[in-house]
Design a protein around this motif. Structure first.
Motif, PDB file in Angstrom:
ATOM      1  N   UNK A 204       0.858  -1.179   0.000  1.00 21.55           N
ATOM      2  CA  UNK A 204       0.000   0.000   0.000  1.00 21.55           C
ATOM      3  C   UNK A 204       0.897   1.232   0.000  1.00 21.55           C
ATOM      4  N   UNK A 205       0.584   2.180  -0.894  1.00 20.02           N
ATOM      5  CA  UNK A 205       1.380   3.394  -1.008  1.00 20.02           C
ATOM      6  C   UNK A 205       1.139   4.367   0.130  1.00 20.02           C
ATOM      7  N   UNK A 206       2.111   5.236   0.353  1.00 19.14           N
ATOM      8  CA  UNK A 206       2.010   6.245   1.413  1.00 19.14           C
ATOM      9  C   UNK A 206       0.816   7.175   1.229  1.00 19.14           C
ATOM     10  N   UNK A 207       0.375   7.366  -0.008  1.00 22.16           N
ATOM     11  CA  UNK A 207      -0.720   8.293  -0.281  1.00 22.16           C
ATOM     12  C   UNK A 207      -2.048   7.590  -0.556  1.00 22.16           C
ATOM     13  N   UNK A 208      -2.064   6.265  -0.415  1.00 20.00           N
ATOM     14  CA  UNK A 208      -3.323   5.552  -0.564  1.00 20.00           C
ATOM     15  C   UNK A 208      -4.183   5.768   0.676  1.00 20.00           C
ATOM     16  N   UNK A 209      -5.496   5.783   0.475  1.00 20.19           N
ATOM     17  CA  UNK A 209      -6.446   6.038   1.554  1.00 20.19           C
ATOM     18  C   UNK A 209      -7.257   4.772   1.800  1.00 20.19           C
ATOM     19  N   UNK A 210      -7.319   4.339   3.071  1.00 20.50           N
ATOM     20  CA  UNK A 210      -8.172   3.215   3.435  1.00 20.50           C
ATOM     21  C   UNK A 210      -9.600   3.741   3.492  1.00 20.50           C
ATOM     22  N   UNK A 211     -10.399   3.337   2.522  1.00 25.16           N
ATOM     23  CA  UNK A 211     -11.766   3.836   2.422  1.00 25.16           C
ATOM     24  C   UNK A 211     -12.707   3.089   3.357  1.00 25.16           C
ATOM     25  N   UNK A 212     -12.394   1.845   3.624  1.00 28.85           N
ATOM     26  CA  UNK A 212     -13.227   1.018   4.486  1.00 28.85           C
ATOM     27  C   UNK A 212     -12.906  -0.438   4.280  1.00 28.85           C
ATOM     28  N   UNK A 213     -13.815  -1.293   4.752  1.00 27.13           N
ATOM     29  CA  UNK A 213     -13.654  -2.730   4.628  1.00 27.13           C
ATOM     30  C   UNK A 213     -14.929  -3.343   4.055  1.00 27.13           C
ATOM     31  N   UNK A 214     -14.761  -4.368   3.274  1.00 27.59           N
ATOM     32  CA  UNK A 214     -15.872  -5.224   2.843  1.00 27.59           C
ATOM     33  C   UNK A 214     -15.701  -6.486   3.669  1.00 27.59           C
ATOM     34  N   UNK A 215     -16.534  -6.619   4.685  1.00 26.92           N
ATOM     35  CA  UNK A 215     -16.328  -7.600   5.739  1.00 26.92           C
ATOM     36  C   UNK A 215     -14.929  -7.368   6.294  1.00 26.92           C
ATOM     37  N   UNK A 216     -13.992  -8.291   6.175  1.00 30.70           N
ATOM     38  CA  UNK A 216     -12.646  -8.039   6.718  1.00 30.70           C
ATOM     39  C   UNK A 216     -11.625  -7.709   5.632  1.00 30.70           C
ATOM     40  N   UNK A 217     -12.088  -7.408   4.421  1.00 31.99           N
ATOM     41  CA  UNK A 217     -11.202  -7.112   3.302  1.00 31.99           C
ATOM     42  C   UNK A 217     -11.023  -5.592   3.179  1.00 31.99           C
ATOM     43  N   UNK A 218      -9.786  -5.087   3.388  1.00 31.21           N
ATOM     44  CA  UNK A 218      -9.567  -3.643   3.265  1.00 31.21           C
ATOM     45  C   UNK A 218      -9.720  -3.157   1.827  1.00 31.21           C
ATOM     46  N   UNK A 219     -10.240  -1.939   1.680  1.00 32.97           N
ATOM     47  CA  UNK A 219     -10.436  -1.334   0.370  1.00 32.97           C
ATOM     48  C   UNK A 219      -9.713   0.007   0.362  1.00 32.97           C
ATOM     49  N   UNK A 220      -8.656   0.090  -0.448  1.00 33.47           N
ATOM     50  CA  UNK A 220      -7.849   1.303  -0.559  1.00 33.47           C
ATOM     51  C   UNK A 220      -8.157   2.001  -1.871  1.00 33.47           C
ATOM     52  N   UNK A 221      -7.963   3.302  -1.856  1.00 33.09           N
ATOM     53  CA  UNK A 221      -8.160   4.094  -3.062  1.00 33.09           C
ATOM     54  C   UNK A 221      -7.002   5.094  -3.142  1.00 33.09           C
ATOM     55  N   UNK A 222      -6.564   5.375  -4.354  1.00 36.11           N
ATOM     56  CA  UNK A 222      -5.488   6.343  -4.546  1.00 36.11           C
ATOM     57  C   UNK A 222      -5.904   7.717  -4.043  1.00 36.11           C
ATOM     58  N   UNK A 223      -4.940   8.474  -3.529  1.00 33.02           N
ATOM     59  CA  UNK A 223      -5.240   9.783  -2.921  1.00 33.02           C
ATOM     60  C   UNK A 223      -5.930  10.743  -3.882  1.00 33.02           C
ATOM     61  N   UNK A 224      -5.483  10.809  -5.128  1.00 33.73           N
ATOM     62  CA  UNK A 224      -6.121  11.732  -6.071  1.00 33.73           C
ATOM     63  C   UNK A 224      -7.545  11.301  -6.385  1.00 33.73           C
ATOM     64  N   UNK A 225      -7.760   9.991  -6.466  1.00 31.43           N
ATOM     65  CA  UNK A 225      -9.122   9.488  -6.690  1.00 31.43           C
ATOM     66  C   UNK A 225      -9.988   9.780  -5.473  1.00 31.43           C
ATOM     67  N   UNK A 226      -9.419   9.649  -4.281  1.00 29.74           N
ATOM     68  CA  UNK A 226     -10.171   9.954  -3.063  1.00 29.74           C
ATOM     69  C   UNK A 226     -10.631  11.407  -3.058  1.00 29.74           C
ATOM     70  N   UNK A 227      -9.762  12.315  -3.453  1.00 36.19           N
ATOM     71  CA  UNK A 227     -10.141  13.737  -3.489  1.00 36.19           C
ATOM     72  C   UNK A 227     -11.332  13.961  -4.416  1.00 36.19           C
TER      73      UNK A 227
END
Length: 112
Positions: A49-72
């Motif tokens: 996971x990159x330093x600028x990736x954002x943990x958006x949440x979990x699907x059950x126990x599976x983490x879901x990350x999104x790129x920082x620019x996409x998060x913005x």
């Protein structure tokens, strides 16, 4: 805080199938072109996971990350991960199953 990412029953079924075969997984959505525009499913131990990736949440126990620019761009959006017919991203664990993950979205209320 409400969940920013949820999943359909079909998604939960496909995740269970993939986890049974590969062990723990995570999702990453970069927002790039081609493969990066879909949620990609990777072995949890095999993805850094990159330093600028954002943990958006979990699907059950599976983490879901999104790129920082996409998060913005999507920070006021709720993501719903679904499954549709087709081929997954080249490096995504849904590839070769004739079904793939797809991100749907809804705009959430902005509180000030």
């Amino acid at each position: 805080m409400h969940a920013k990412v949820t999943a359909t029953p079909a998604t939960l079924e496909l995740i269970a199938e993939i986890v049974a075969e590969h062990g723990p997984v995570l999702f990453h959505q970069s927002g790039g072109c081609c493969d990066g525009s879909s949620p990609m499913c990777y072995p949890r131990a095999g993805f850094i996971v990159g330093d600028h990736d954002v943990l958006l949440g979990h699907i059950e126990d599976v983490p879901f990350y999104i790129g920082a620019s996409q998060f913005e761009a999507w920070k006021h959006t709720d993501l719903i991960i679904d499954v549709v017919p087709g081929r997954g991203g080249m490096f995504s664990l849904d590839n070769g199953r004739e079904k793939r993950f797809l991100t749907r979205s809804t705009i959430c209320a902005v509180q000030m």
